[in-house]
Design a protein around this motif. Structure first.
Motif, PDB file in Angstrom:
ATOM      1  N   SER A 141       0.846  -1.193   0.000  1.00 27.82           N
ATOM      2  CA  SER A 141       0.000   0.000   0.000  1.00 27.82           C
ATOM      3  C   SER A 141       0.880   1.241   0.000  1.00 27.82           C
ATOM      4  CB  SER A 141      -0.923  -0.003   1.231  1.00 27.82           C
ATOM      5  OG  SER A 141      -0.158  -0.074   2.413  1.00 27.82           O
ATOM      6  N   GLU A 142       0.310   2.370  -0.411  1.00 31.99           N
ATOM      7  CA  GLU A 142       1.115   3.585  -0.571  1.00 31.99           C
ATOM      8  C   GLU A 142       1.726   4.055   0.740  1.00 31.99           C
ATOM      9  OE1 GLU A 142       0.975   7.899  -2.861  1.00 31.99           O
ATOM     10  OE2 GLU A 142      -0.815   6.645  -2.784  1.00 31.99           O
ATOM     11  N   GLN A 171       2.932   2.353   2.961  1.00 33.86           N
ATOM     12  CA  GLN A 171       4.076   1.499   3.309  1.00 33.86           C
ATOM     13  C   GLN A 171       5.325   1.867   2.501  1.00 33.86           C
ATOM     14  OE1 GLN A 171       1.823  -2.256   2.501  1.00 33.86           O
ATOM     15  NE2 GLN A 171       2.683  -2.918   4.463  1.00 33.86           N
ATOM     16  N   GLU A 187      -2.735  -1.065  -9.863  1.00 33.73           N
ATOM     17  CA  GLU A 187      -3.329  -0.798  -8.555  1.00 33.73           C
ATOM     18  C   GLU A 187      -4.591  -1.639  -8.394  1.00 33.73           C
ATOM     19  OE1 GLU A 187      -4.823   2.974  -5.793  1.00 33.73           O
ATOM     20  OE2 GLU A 187      -4.291   3.281  -7.896  1.00 33.73           O
ATOM     21  N   LYS A 236      -7.366  -2.595  -5.142  1.00 34.00           N
ATOM     22  CA  LYS A 236      -7.804  -2.463  -3.746  1.00 34.00           C
ATOM     23  C   LYS A 236      -6.776  -1.702  -2.897  1.00 34.00           C
ATOM     24  CE  LYS A 236     -10.925  -6.429  -3.532  1.00 34.00           C
ATOM     25  NZ  LYS A 236     -11.268  -7.702  -2.833  1.00 34.00           N
ATOM     26  N   LYS A 237      -6.359  -0.540  -3.432  1.00 35.55           N
ATOM     27  CA  LYS A 237      -5.444   0.377  -2.757  1.00 35.55           C
ATOM     28  C   LYS A 237      -4.062  -0.222  -2.471  1.00 35.55           C
ATOM     29  CE  LYS A 237      -9.054   3.209  -0.655  1.00 35.55           C
ATOM     30  NZ  LYS A 237      -9.579   3.827   0.592  1.00 35.55           N
ATOM     31  N   LYS A 238      -3.722  -1.232  -3.257  1.00 33.04           N
ATOM     32  CA  LYS A 238      -2.378  -1.793  -3.176  1.00 33.04           C
ATOM     33  C   LYS A 238      -1.765  -1.837  -4.562  1.00 33.04           C
ATOM     34  CE  LYS A 238      -1.841  -4.651   0.939  1.00 33.04           C
ATOM     35  NZ  LYS A 238      -1.379  -5.958   1.428  1.00 33.04           N
ATOM     36  N   TYR A 239      -0.443  -1.779  -4.625  1.00 31.81           N
ATOM     37  CA  TYR A 239       0.262  -1.792  -5.898  1.00 31.81           C
ATOM     38  C   TYR A 239       0.933  -3.152  -6.092  1.00 31.81           C
ATOM     39  CZ  TYR A 239      -0.471   3.212  -5.579  1.00 31.81           C
ATOM     40  OH  TYR A 239      -1.049   4.446  -5.472  1.00 31.81           O
TER      41      TYR A 239
END
Length: 639
Positions: free
Chosen positions: A13-14, A16, A36, A38-41
């Protein structure tokens, strides 16, 4: 960087993502290398990250960070996209047409070097630059007329992005250019900015004790320093109170002069470590600090950060106190001098406590080695003449004086580690993995050292060392054992130190020459003042800082080794055709012999060698490449 890129394989996640990697994250998204969800890369299928190697023919080989790629990926020259040796890149997998998997570079995420060092050579009618590190020829951004005005063999520093000449370092035939080459190859700088110099000089050149009423005044105690004979920066001083069984380890209080994020601090963080050549040091801190106000010179008041370590009647540590103090060292010893004093039991007057401390550290050492290892290491020392040519070499062995200082420093480092929370600056050393141990045992069996395998690695190593002692090859075998182990490194979380047998360990005792110790001093001071806000501030990006320090430490070693290799190559060029005593030090991917004659330590790359590891041989020097700093030879006789 490596850990950040690996984390993208399973999503991050951003919040982090550390600030230093957010620009890279944006570039990866813009190139559709990431997606991207669910708000994770996440890393898109078909893309990989890794470190680039380049062959002498210009072909790239990518060492992929993903463990699912055990073999390097082939990257043809046309697909390198301007990437250079050791760059960290994002690459796209290509359809499998041949047996070997291949890829093409999409983005250069981190350049290993912004510059390269080349030597001018003539190819036909054109003057090109021969890259010292890769051996590849490069077209330079300069007219042939201006290049031909330079003598062939000129050493140039060039910009990697456009091959523009930035600086003429000298000529390859000049011995004085070696220092510049070795530093430039690893982006090291011998000079400090004017801002750094001015900041250093602003501290003055003496300590006025009246300005520090809150410090513990220890100037009445007979502290001394023990260092190599040519040392100019003295990090540590010791004192032993025989009656109270108190060992004082006083360390230069660099953090009193160098504040976080000032110009000197930024430069020290960039350098990481001091670099030591045979004839000169390249300090981490400007010389007005490293060799003057911070250095614990004799008969001068100096600020220190001091541990007082008290032992009980069983010689076990019962109390550890850390405080800011002022000392006045009464004597500057060098190692050979102390060895002679210990042997002759000389009367040292106020410093005669040295004899009692030596006896105590021998007891402490014996107890410590029940859970640790003692390696009979030998450090190669080189002497140069007034023309900077190789004059002589010898191996410096650990002596009683080295052991005395080492055990005092270990007590302080261990005590400092205990004071850290879960996150800080630790010095970790993991045990070797089973594959490396299996390979080590195979090599040792060829030397006549057959031991039964044990799951307890500590016991196994001791069995090997005992047999090596019987065969009188302990020093050489210890080097093989060290090579089989993982390297010690800096980390933000504690994982213990296998080699020393410590559950928790750090570096506290050398803030003049190691940036890790300077960070640690700041953390411990914030902790002692119960300043949690400052403590957390100092821990910003600490994981990446520790990773960077581990890299910088290895680079500092490589600079010193590269310089010595250059001196050896020049000496060998003058001795082509001559025969010398040596032994086989490697016979794995390359066959290497190491000279063991009047000149020791030079490495020869051997042709058609069939000799066993550690076999004593006579070798003939066939050729030497001064540009590449390599020597070539052949075995003419086994001894």
């Amino acid at each position: 960087m490596k850990e950040f890129l690996k984390s993208l394989s399973y999503g991050i996640s951003e919040n982090q993502v550390a600030n230093e990697f957010k620009q890279i994250l944006r570039e990866l998204l813009a190139s559709n290398i990431l997606k991207e969800y669910k708000k994770k890369y996440y890393l898109n299928n078909g893309y990989v990250f890794g470190e680039l190697d380049i062959s002498s023919k210009g072909t790239g080989f990518l060492s992929v960070y993903d463990e699912n790629f055990p073999n390097d990926l082939l990257i043809e020259n046309k697909h390198l996209k301007g990437a250079n040796y050791k760059d960290i890149v994002a690459a796209k997998l290509l359809p499998l047409k041949k047996k070997r998997a291949s890829a093409k570079v999409i983005l250069v995420l981190k350049k290993a070097n912004e510059t390269s060092i080349v030597v001018t050579k003539k190819y036909g009618e054109a003057v090109l630059g021969l890259n010292i590190k890769t051996g590849l020829s490069t077209t330079l951004k300069a007219s042939q007329k201006s290049l031909k005005a330079l003598p062939l063999g000129s050493v140039l520093k060039i910009e990697n992005s456009n091959n523009e000449i930035l600086e003429v370092l000298g000529h390859i035939d000049d011995e004085a250019v070696d220092e510049k080459i070795s530093l430039a190859l690893f982006n090291k700088n011998s000079e400090f900015s004017q801002t750094c110099i001015e900041e250093s000089l602003a501290n003055g050149d003496y300590v006025d004790a009246s300005m520090y009423p809150n410090r513990v005044d220890l100037r009445h105690l007979s502290f001394c320093t023990i260092d190599p004979i040519h040392a100019k920066d003295f990090d540590d001083a010791i004192y032993y109170d025989v009656e109270k069984k108190e060992i004082y380890v006083a360390i230069a209080d660099v953090s009193e002069y160098v504040f976080a994020y000032c110009a000197i601090d930024k430069e020290a963080r960039h350098r990481g470590f001091s670099i030591y050549f045979p004839h000169i040091s390249i300090p981490m801190l400007p010389r007005p600090l490293s060799e003057n106000i911070c250095s614990l010179k004799p008969n001068l008041d100096r600020l220190v950060y001091c541990f007082k370590i008290t032992l009980d009647k069983n010689n076990e540590v019962c109390k550890e106190e850390l405080f800011e103090a002022i000392i006045n060292s009464k004597r500057r010893f060098h190692y050979d001098e102390v060895d002679e004093i210990l042997e002759k039991k000389s009367d040292l007057g106020a410093i005669s406590w040295l004899h009692k401390l030596f006896s105590l550290t021998q007891i402490l050492r014996k107890e410590r080695l029940k859970n640790a290892f003692e390696f009979k290491t030998e450090e190669l020392r080189m002497f140069l003449d007034e023309n900077l040519s190789l004059k002589s070499t010898f191996y410096e062995k650990d002596t009683p004086s080295h052991g005395l200082i080492e055990d005092c420093m270990l007590l302080a480092n261990k005590a400092a580690a205990k004071m850290l929370d879960e996150v800080g600056v630790f010095r970790n050393h993991a045990p070797a993995d089973s594959k490396k141990i299996d390979k080590l045992l195979e090599e040792l069996s060829l030397l006549g050292i057959d031991v039964n395998y044990k799951n307890n690695l500590s016991e196994l190593i001791r069995d090997v060392q005992a047999l090596a002692d019987e065969l009188d090859i302990r020093a050489q075998v210890d080097k093989l054992i060290i090579k089989a182990q993982k390297k010690a490194c800096y980390a933000s979380e504690n994982e213990g130190h296998f080699g020393l047998g410590f559950e928790k360990y750090t570096h506290f005792t050398s803030p003049i020459r190691r940036y890790s110790d300077l960070i640690l001093h700041r953390l411990l001071k914030a902790k002692q003042k119960n300043d949690s806000r400052l403590y957390e501030y100092l821990l910003l990006n600490i994981q990446s800082t520790c990773e960077s320090l581990s890299i910088l430490e290895r680079e500092a070693d490589k600079v010193a080794y590269d310089f010595m290799d250059r001196k050896f190559a020049r000496w060998a060029k003058r001795n082509v055709g001559k025969i010398f005593n040596a032994f086989i030090s490697e016979n794995d991917t390359l066959d290497i012999a190491k000279l063991d004659d009047e000149i020791k330590g030079a490495k020869l790359i051997l042709e058609h060698n069939k000799s066993n590891l550690l076999q004593k041989v006579r070798v003939q020097i066939i050729d030497a490449d001064i540009i590449a700093a390599k020597i070539f030879g052949r075995v003419v006789e086994e001894l």
